[in-house]
Scaffold this motif. Structure first.
Motif, PDB file in Angstrom:
ATOM      1  N   ILE A 181       0.813  -1.210   0.000  1.00 40.30           N
ATOM      2  CA  ILE A 181       0.000   0.000   0.000  1.00 40.30           C
ATOM      3  C   ILE A 181       0.849   1.265   0.000  1.00 40.30           C
ATOM      4  O   ILE A 181       0.392   2.336  -0.408  1.00 40.30           O
ATOM      5  CB  ILE A 181      -0.957  -0.010   1.213  1.00 40.30           C
ATOM      6  CG1 ILE A 181      -2.091   1.004   1.052  1.00 40.30           C
ATOM      7  CG2 ILE A 181      -0.196   0.226   2.507  1.00 40.30           C
ATOM      8  CD1 ILE A 181      -3.049   0.666  -0.058  1.00 40.30           C
ATOM      9  N   LEU A 182       2.120   1.157   0.431  1.00 33.30           N
ATOM     10  CA  LEU A 182       2.973   2.345   0.484  1.00 33.30           C
ATOM     11  C   LEU A 182       3.200   2.958  -0.892  1.00 33.30           C
ATOM     12  O   LEU A 182       3.473   4.151  -1.006  1.00 33.30           O
ATOM     13  CB  LEU A 182       4.325   1.995   1.119  1.00 33.30           C
ATOM     14  CG  LEU A 182       4.327   1.651   2.605  1.00 33.30           C
ATOM     15  CD1 LEU A 182       5.748   1.387   3.078  1.00 33.30           C
ATOM     16  CD2 LEU A 182       3.697   2.753   3.435  1.00 33.30           C
ATOM     17  N   ASN A 183       3.078   2.154  -1.935  1.00 33.65           N
ATOM     18  CA  ASN A 183       3.321   2.672  -3.283  1.00 33.65           C
ATOM     19  C   ASN A 183       2.340   3.772  -3.676  1.00 33.65           C
ATOM     20  O   ASN A 183       2.653   4.615  -4.519  1.00 33.65           O
ATOM     21  CB  ASN A 183       3.259   1.533  -4.307  1.00 33.65           C
ATOM     22  CG  ASN A 183       4.445   0.588  -4.183  1.00 33.65           C
ATOM     23  OD1 ASN A 183       5.532   1.008  -3.800  1.00 33.65           O
ATOM     24  ND2 ASN A 183       4.234  -0.678  -4.486  1.00 33.65           N
ATOM     25  N   GLN A 184       1.149   3.775  -3.081  1.00 38.67           N
ATOM     26  CA  GLN A 184       0.178   4.821  -3.422  1.00 38.67           C
ATOM     27  C   GLN A 184       0.089   5.899  -2.359  1.00 38.67           C
ATOM     28  O   GLN A 184      -0.667   6.853  -2.510  1.00 38.67           O
ATOM     29  CB  GLN A 184      -1.197   4.195  -3.646  1.00 38.67           C
ATOM     30  CG  GLN A 184      -1.850   3.604  -2.420  1.00 38.67           C
ATOM     31  CD  GLN A 184      -3.157   2.901  -2.762  1.00 38.67           C
ATOM     32  OE1 GLN A 184      -3.196   2.043  -3.647  1.00 38.67           O
ATOM     33  NE2 GLN A 184      -4.236   3.259  -2.081  1.00 38.67           N
ATOM     34  N   CYS A 185       0.883   5.781  -1.293  1.00 37.93           N
ATOM     35  CA  CYS A 185       0.874   6.773  -0.203  1.00 37.93           C
ATOM     36  C   CYS A 185       1.994   7.785  -0.438  1.00 37.93           C
ATOM     37  O   CYS A 185       3.060   7.708   0.188  1.00 37.93           O
ATOM     38  CB  CYS A 185       1.034   6.085   1.146  1.00 37.93           C
ATOM     39  SG  CYS A 185      -0.275   4.910   1.537  1.00 37.93           S
TER      40      CYS A 185
END
Length: 417
Positions: free
Chosen positions: A42-46
């Motif tokens: 999920i970090l890729n979109q944060c």
């Protein structure tokens, strides 16, 4: 059948940290299974900042934080399969996986770490009356659309739920030119971090309506508006408080659920409050050689804590491979009187100081977190403020647990700070 020492399900921040930690403990044959096309989770979109202050001592964006661990993984030549999904795991740690390049195959693991993360609660779980028009998104889906796909879901936005993703998306949508008309929260307090309320709502003059929810959705093919209403102490709408807001987008930020279909299928014992596996202080589940960490275990507020927990799971998996399961008597942990749950759910008496994590059930001021073994107070930690949006970390010295005690109870005591 392919055989590996350690299989890790999930290539997000938890899976990456567990892999790096296990490698540093001497495990060389590690395989990470990631269903997306690239690691990072999920970090890729944060793309907002605020990550890494505890782990790296500096403020990073989500992709920057993930890249730190991806670089460490690649430096160690840890094997990673992307576009690969685990369909099943047996009690004997045989994983059935399928992928674009791998096809359908089975993998026998000496140990396994579950790090599948969490998912958003959908509209279907909310029972909001009304039609089913286009324009209703989960906050995480909207985040991906804006940050990774370059697509703005709408121009006039209402957000239901004040979790951290919803708060961050209120700011993000505003920065992209949309008008966020309101953030409605069912509870009388916000579910997000205080810093996100200030930076994402207050700084942009976005109104937050507490004890308020969406009672009706309007529109046929596309959303045209929503009706909000205040709720009473039983969370029932109060007649006469209805407010119609014309909008084309409704974002749902109404909670996260640990992604545990795989765990449940395998027969892992799950905690009824967290929805994640019930674990010991070494993060071992009820299945021998299977460990869990990160948001699949319980939903965290900071990714730094995910990395800490996952590193511990990696070390525990390495110890299991090298010397077998942990031994010794265990003591159960439980939360009561304001403490909703504990992770871990049990500790070994010879474990030294164990970090117990949990959330409180409501906001408190000038209170104390206390641990008791029967009537014996083991530790008291004064707290000026306690909120459900922030996870608490309680260091428990297992050597202080009296002989014969079978349970340690964590409670909130008001007026004790």
């Amino acid at each position: 059948m392919k055989e590996v020492q350690l299989a890790i399900v999930g290539g997000g921040p938890a899976g990456l940290a567990a892999a790096v930690s296990a490698y540093d403990e001497g495990v060389r044959d590690i395989l990470i299974l990631e269903r997306d096309s690239e690691p990072g989770g999920i970090l890729n979109q944060c793309i907002h900042a605020g990550f890494g202050l505890h782990t790296f001592g500096q403020e990073l964006t989500g992709p920057e934080y993930a890249q730190r661990y991806i670089d460490e993984m690649r430096r160690r030549n840890i094997e990673l399969w992307t576009d690969c999904m685990a369909l099943d795991i047996s009690p004997e740690r045989v994983l059935t996986v399928t992928g674009r390049d791998t096809g359908l195959q089975q993998i026998k693991a000496g140990a396994a770490v579950l790090a599948m993360g969490c998912r958003e609660r959908p509209r279907g779980a909310l029972n909001i009356p009304g039609t089913r028009p286009a324009g209703i998104w989960s906050a995480g889906t909207a985040q991906r659309l804006v940050n990774m796909e370059g697509c703005l879901p709408g121009r006039r936005v209402v957000i239901l739920g004040s979790g951290d993703i919803g708060l961050i998306m209120a700011r993000r949508m505003t920065l992209e030119g949309a008008k966020v008309l309101a953030v409605a929260e069912l509870m009388p307090y916000s579910g997000g971090l205080k810093r996100n309320i200030v930076q994402c709502l207050d700084d942009f003059n976005i109104p937050l309506y507490l004890s308020t929810t969406v009672i009706e959705i309007h529109g046929q093919e596309h959303l045209t508006g929503v009706t909000l209403a205040r709720v009473d102490e039983s969370r029932r709408p109060i007649p006469g408080t209805e407010q119609y807001i014309e909008c084309d987008t409704l974002l749902l930020s109404v909670g996260l659920l640990p992604e545990n279909e795989l765990s449940r299928q395998a027969g892992v014992a799950l905690d009824r409050v967290t929805g994640g596996p019930s674990v010991s202080d070494d993060l071992s589940t009820s299945l021998p050689g299977v460990f869990a960490c990160g948001n699949v275990l319980h939903v965290h507020d900071l990714v730094d804590f995910v990395s800490q927990e996952a590193a511990a799971a990696g070390r525990s998996a390495a110890r299991f491979l090298q010397s077998g399961p942990a031994s010794g008597k265990t003591v159960a942990l439980e939360g009561r009187s304001g403490v909703r749950y504990t992770v871990p759910q049990q500790v070994h008496r010879n474990s030294g100081v164990v970090t117990v994590r949990f959330r409180v059930g409501q906001p408190y001021r000038s209170a104390s977190l206390c641990a008791y073994a029967g009537d014996t107070l083991l530790k008291r930690i004064p707290k000026r403020i306690l909120t459900p949006g922030e996870m608490e970390s309680f260091p428990l010295d297992t050597a202080a647990i009296p002989d014969g005690a079978e349970r340690v109870t964590f409670v909130v005591e008001e007026g004790q700070a």
